[in-house]
Design a protein around this motif. Structure first.
Motif, PDB file in Angstrom:
ATOM      1  N   GLU A   8     163.514  89.803  36.407  1.00  0.00           N
ATOM      2  CA  GLU A   8     163.918  91.154  36.024  1.00  0.00           C
ATOM      3  C   GLU A   8     162.710  92.030  35.732  1.00  0.00           C
ATOM      4  OE1 GLU A   8     166.695  90.424  32.854  1.00  0.00           O
ATOM      5  OE2 GLU A   8     168.336  90.023  34.276  1.00  0.00           O
ATOM      6  N   ARG A   9     161.722  91.461  35.057  1.00  0.00           N
ATOM      7  CA  ARG A   9     160.481  92.208  34.815  1.00  0.00           C
ATOM      8  C   ARG A   9     159.793  92.523  36.135  1.00  0.00           C
ATOM      9  NH1 ARG A   9     155.186  89.415  32.464  1.00  0.00           N
ATOM     10  NH2 ARG A   9     155.838  88.169  34.219  1.00  0.00           N
ATOM     11  N   PHE A  10     159.740  91.554  37.036  1.00  0.00           N
ATOM     12  CA  PHE A  10     159.097  91.721  38.338  1.00  0.00           C
ATOM     13  C   PHE A  10     159.697  92.914  39.086  1.00  0.00           C
ATOM     14  CE2 PHE A  10     158.404  90.771  42.812  1.00  0.00           C
ATOM     15  CZ  PHE A  10     157.113  90.269  42.855  1.00  0.00           C
ATOM     16  N   VAL A  11     161.018  92.959  39.229  1.00  0.00           N
ATOM     17  CA  VAL A  11     161.630  94.051  40.000  1.00  0.00           C
ATOM     18  C   VAL A  11     161.515  95.382  39.264  1.00  0.00           C
ATOM     19  CG1 VAL A  11     163.156  92.514  41.292  1.00  0.00           C
ATOM     20  CG2 VAL A  11     164.025  93.646  39.253  1.00  0.00           C
ATOM     21  N   ARG A  12     161.616  95.372  37.942  1.00  0.00           N
ATOM     22  CA  ARG A  12     161.487  96.619  37.165  1.00  0.00           C
ATOM     23  C   ARG A  12     160.088  97.210  37.339  1.00  0.00           C
ATOM     24  NH1 ARG A  12     163.090  94.482  32.742  1.00  0.00           N
ATOM     25  NH2 ARG A  12     161.035  94.068  31.884  1.00  0.00           N
ATOM     26  N   TRP A  14     157.878  96.470  39.816  1.00  0.00           N
ATOM     27  CA  TRP A  14     157.673  96.827  41.224  1.00  0.00           C
ATOM     28  C   TRP A  14     158.322  98.169  41.542  1.00  0.00           C
ATOM     29  CZ3 TRP A  14     155.290  96.270  45.716  1.00  0.00           C
ATOM     30  CH2 TRP A  14     154.404  95.195  45.864  1.00  0.00           C
ATOM     31  N   GLU A  15     159.522  98.399  41.032  1.00  0.00           N
ATOM     32  CA  GLU A  15     160.211  99.659  41.311  1.00  0.00           C
ATOM     33  C   GLU A  15     159.382 100.849  40.827  1.00  0.00           C
ATOM     34  OE1 GLU A  15     164.811 100.125  41.444  1.00  0.00           O
ATOM     35  OE2 GLU A  15     164.151 100.605  39.392  1.00  0.00           O
ATOM     36  N   ARG A  16     158.886 100.781  39.614  1.00  0.00           N
ATOM     37  CA  ARG A  16     158.101 101.877  39.045  1.00  0.00           C
ATOM     38  C   ARG A  16     156.706 101.963  39.683  1.00  0.00           C
ATOM     39  NH1 ARG A  16     154.053 101.969  36.088  1.00  0.00           N
ATOM     40  NH2 ARG A  16     154.179  99.801  35.457  1.00  0.00           N
ATOM     41  N   ALA A  17     156.034 100.812  39.811  1.00  0.00           N
ATOM     42  CA  ALA A  17     154.648 100.806  40.255  1.00  0.00           C
ATOM     43  C   ALA A  17     154.519 101.107  41.750  1.00  0.00           C
ATOM     44  CB  ALA A  17     153.988  99.472  39.915  1.00  0.00           C
ATOM     45  N   TRP A  18     155.486 100.697  42.560  1.00  0.00           N
ATOM     46  CA  TRP A  18     155.425 101.029  43.987  1.00  0.00           C
ATOM     47  C   TRP A  18     155.516 102.544  44.139  1.00  0.00           C
ATOM     48  CZ3 TRP A  18     158.528  97.764  48.021  1.00  0.00           C
ATOM     49  CH2 TRP A  18     158.155  98.123  49.324  1.00  0.00           C
ATOM     50  N   ALA A  19     156.422 103.168  43.412  1.00  0.00           N
ATOM     51  CA  ALA A  19     156.583 104.625  43.499  1.00  0.00           C
ATOM     52  C   ALA A  19     155.297 105.352  43.104  1.00  0.00           C
ATOM     53  CB  ALA A  19     157.749 105.071  42.627  1.00  0.00           C
ATOM     54  N   ALA A  20     154.553 104.781  42.155  1.00  0.00           N
ATOM     55  CA  ALA A  20     153.318 105.391  41.666  1.00  0.00           C
ATOM     56  C   ALA A  20     152.062 104.842  42.347  1.00  0.00           C
ATOM     57  CB  ALA A  20     153.206 105.174  40.155  1.00  0.00           C
ATOM     58  N   HIS A  21     152.225 103.864  43.246  1.00  0.00           N
ATOM     59  CA  HIS A  21     151.100 103.179  43.876  1.00  0.00           C
ATOM     60  C   HIS A  21     150.139 102.610  42.826  1.00  0.00           C
ATOM     61  CE1 HIS A  21     151.623 105.463  47.944  1.00  0.00           C
ATOM     62  NE2 HIS A  21     152.562 104.557  47.732  1.00  0.00           N
ATOM     63  N   ASP A  22     150.703 102.032  41.779  1.00  0.00           N
ATOM     64  CA  ASP A  22     149.940 101.476  40.664  1.00  0.00           C
ATOM     65  C   ASP A  22     149.638  99.996  40.932  1.00  0.00           C
ATOM     66  OD1 ASP A  22     148.895 100.591  38.259  1.00  0.00           O
ATOM     67  OD2 ASP A  22     150.440 101.560  37.027  1.00  0.00           O
ATOM     68  N   VAL A  23     148.569  99.750  41.651  1.00  0.00           N
ATOM     69  CA  VAL A  23     148.186  98.395  42.050  1.00  0.00           C
ATOM     70  C   VAL A  23     147.900  97.525  40.831  1.00  0.00           C
ATOM     71  CG1 VAL A  23     146.450  97.032  43.290  1.00  0.00           C
ATOM     72  CG2 VAL A  23     147.370  99.133  44.314  1.00  0.00           C
ATOM     73  N   ASP A  24     147.240  98.062  39.831  1.00  0.00           N
ATOM     74  CA  ASP A  24     146.897  97.264  38.647  1.00  0.00           C
ATOM     75  C   ASP A  24     148.147  96.746  37.941  1.00  0.00           C
ATOM     76  OD1 ASP A  24     144.183  97.576  39.086  1.00  0.00           O
ATOM     77  OD2 ASP A  24     144.049  99.375  37.846  1.00  0.00           O
ATOM     78  N   ALA A  25     149.173  97.581  37.814  1.00  0.00           N
ATOM     79  CA  ALA A  25     150.424  97.131  37.182  1.00  0.00           C
ATOM     80  C   ALA A  25     151.052  96.007  37.991  1.00  0.00           C
ATOM     81  CB  ALA A  25     151.390  98.295  37.033  1.00  0.00           C
ATOM     82  N   LEU A  26     151.006  96.108  39.301  1.00  0.00           N
ATOM     83  CA  LEU A  26     151.579  95.068  40.153  1.00  0.00           C
ATOM     84  C   LEU A  26     150.803  93.765  40.034  1.00  0.00           C
ATOM     85  CD1 LEU A  26     152.396  97.228  43.281  1.00  0.00           C
ATOM     86  CD2 LEU A  26     154.000  96.320  41.582  1.00  0.00           C
ATOM     87  N   LEU A  27     149.497  93.843  40.024  1.00  0.00           N
ATOM     88  CA  LEU A  27     148.685  92.626  39.953  1.00  0.00           C
ATOM     89  C   LEU A  27     148.920  91.849  38.667  1.00  0.00           C
ATOM     90  CD1 LEU A  27     145.308  93.872  41.447  1.00  0.00           C
ATOM     91  CD2 LEU A  27     147.100  92.503  42.570  1.00  0.00           C
ATOM     92  N   ARG A  28     149.283  92.527  37.586  1.00  0.00           N
ATOM     93  CA  ARG A  28     149.549  91.837  36.323  1.00  0.00           C
ATOM     94  C   ARG A  28     150.793  90.958  36.392  1.00  0.00           C
ATOM     95  NH1 ARG A  28     147.329  96.706  34.295  1.00  0.00           N
ATOM     96  NH2 ARG A  28     149.363  97.701  34.053  1.00  0.00           N
ATOM     97  N   LEU A  29     151.605  91.113  37.436  1.00  0.00           N
ATOM     98  CA  LEU A  29     152.791  90.277  37.617  1.00  0.00           C
ATOM     99  C   LEU A  29     152.481  88.937  38.269  1.00  0.00           C
ATOM    100  CD1 LEU A  29     155.184  93.004  39.033  1.00  0.00           C
ATOM    101  CD2 LEU A  29     155.261  92.000  36.734  1.00  0.00           C
ATOM    102  N   TYR A  30     151.280  88.780  38.819  1.00  0.00           N
ATOM    103  CA  TYR A  30     150.936  87.629  39.654  1.00  0.00           C
ATOM    104  C   TYR A  30     149.919  86.718  38.982  1.00  0.00           C
ATOM    105  CZ  TYR A  30     153.242  90.055  43.468  1.00  0.00           C
ATOM    106  OH  TYR A  30     154.180  90.677  44.251  1.00  0.00           O
ATOM    107  N   ALA A  31     150.069  85.425  39.223  1.00  0.00           N
ATOM    108  CA  ALA A  31     149.066  84.450  38.796  1.00  0.00           C
ATOM    109  C   ALA A  31     147.778  84.682  39.587  1.00  0.00           C
ATOM    110  CB  ALA A  31     149.589  83.031  39.038  1.00  0.00           C
ATOM    111  N   GLU A  32     146.674  84.327  39.004  1.00  0.00           N
ATOM    112  CA  GLU A  32     145.375  84.541  39.660  1.00  0.00           C
ATOM    113  C   GLU A  32     145.326  83.914  41.053  1.00  0.00           C
ATOM    114  OE1 GLU A  32     141.941  86.192  40.374  1.00  0.00           O
ATOM    115  OE2 GLU A  32     142.896  86.496  38.431  1.00  0.00           O
TER     116      GLU A  32
END
Length: 134
Positions: A8-12, A14-32
């Motif tokens: 649920e956090r992942f899709v929430r 992604w929905e916001r960060a994709w619209a804003a092209h916020d790469v840093d927010a997206l990367l925080r969802l992923y393991a190194e």
């Protein structure tokens, strides 16, 4: 973290960060050491650095007007799936991207593996049917 909470956090995000092209927010969802496949037959993006490069490349060509994700469907062993639909403009022409993302999370709730299946269409349109998107 439970899979449902992570998904649920992942899709929430992604929905916001994709619209804003916020790469840093997206990367925080992923393991190194994550592995992301943007399509089944493309070379995978291994690790956050390769994923960041791919996201910046993808976002450079689009101007997003609307992003929607379904609620995730959660399975066993840290796996979930969600549908998405993106209205954008590429080269000044409206386009729609629709697909789904399969996610596997570790115990801390970070995505360790993701795989996308998607299609594009000219113009802005909604996918046929009402399986998941609302």
């Amino acid at each position: 973290m439970e899979t449902r909470e992570a998904a649920e956090r992942f899709v929430r995000v992604w929905e916001r960060a994709w619209a804003a092209h916020d790469v840093d927010a997206l990367l925080r969802l992923y393991a190194e050491e994550c592995v992301h496949r943007s399509m089944p037959f493309r070379r995978p993006h291994r690790g956050r650095a390769e994923l960041a490069d791919y996201l910046r490349w993808s976002f450079a060509r689009e101007r997003v007007t609307d992003v929607r994700f379904s609620a995730p469907v959660v399975g066993a062993d840290g796996v979930a799936v969600a549908e998405f639909r993106v209205l954008a403009e590429e080269g000044g022409a409206p386009s729609t991207l629709a697909g789904c993302v399969f996610m596997r999370f570790d115990e801390s709730g970070l995505a360790v593996a993701t795989r996308d299946y998607w299609h594009t269409a000219d113009g802005h349109q909604e996918p046929a049917g009402d399986l998941f998107l609302r």
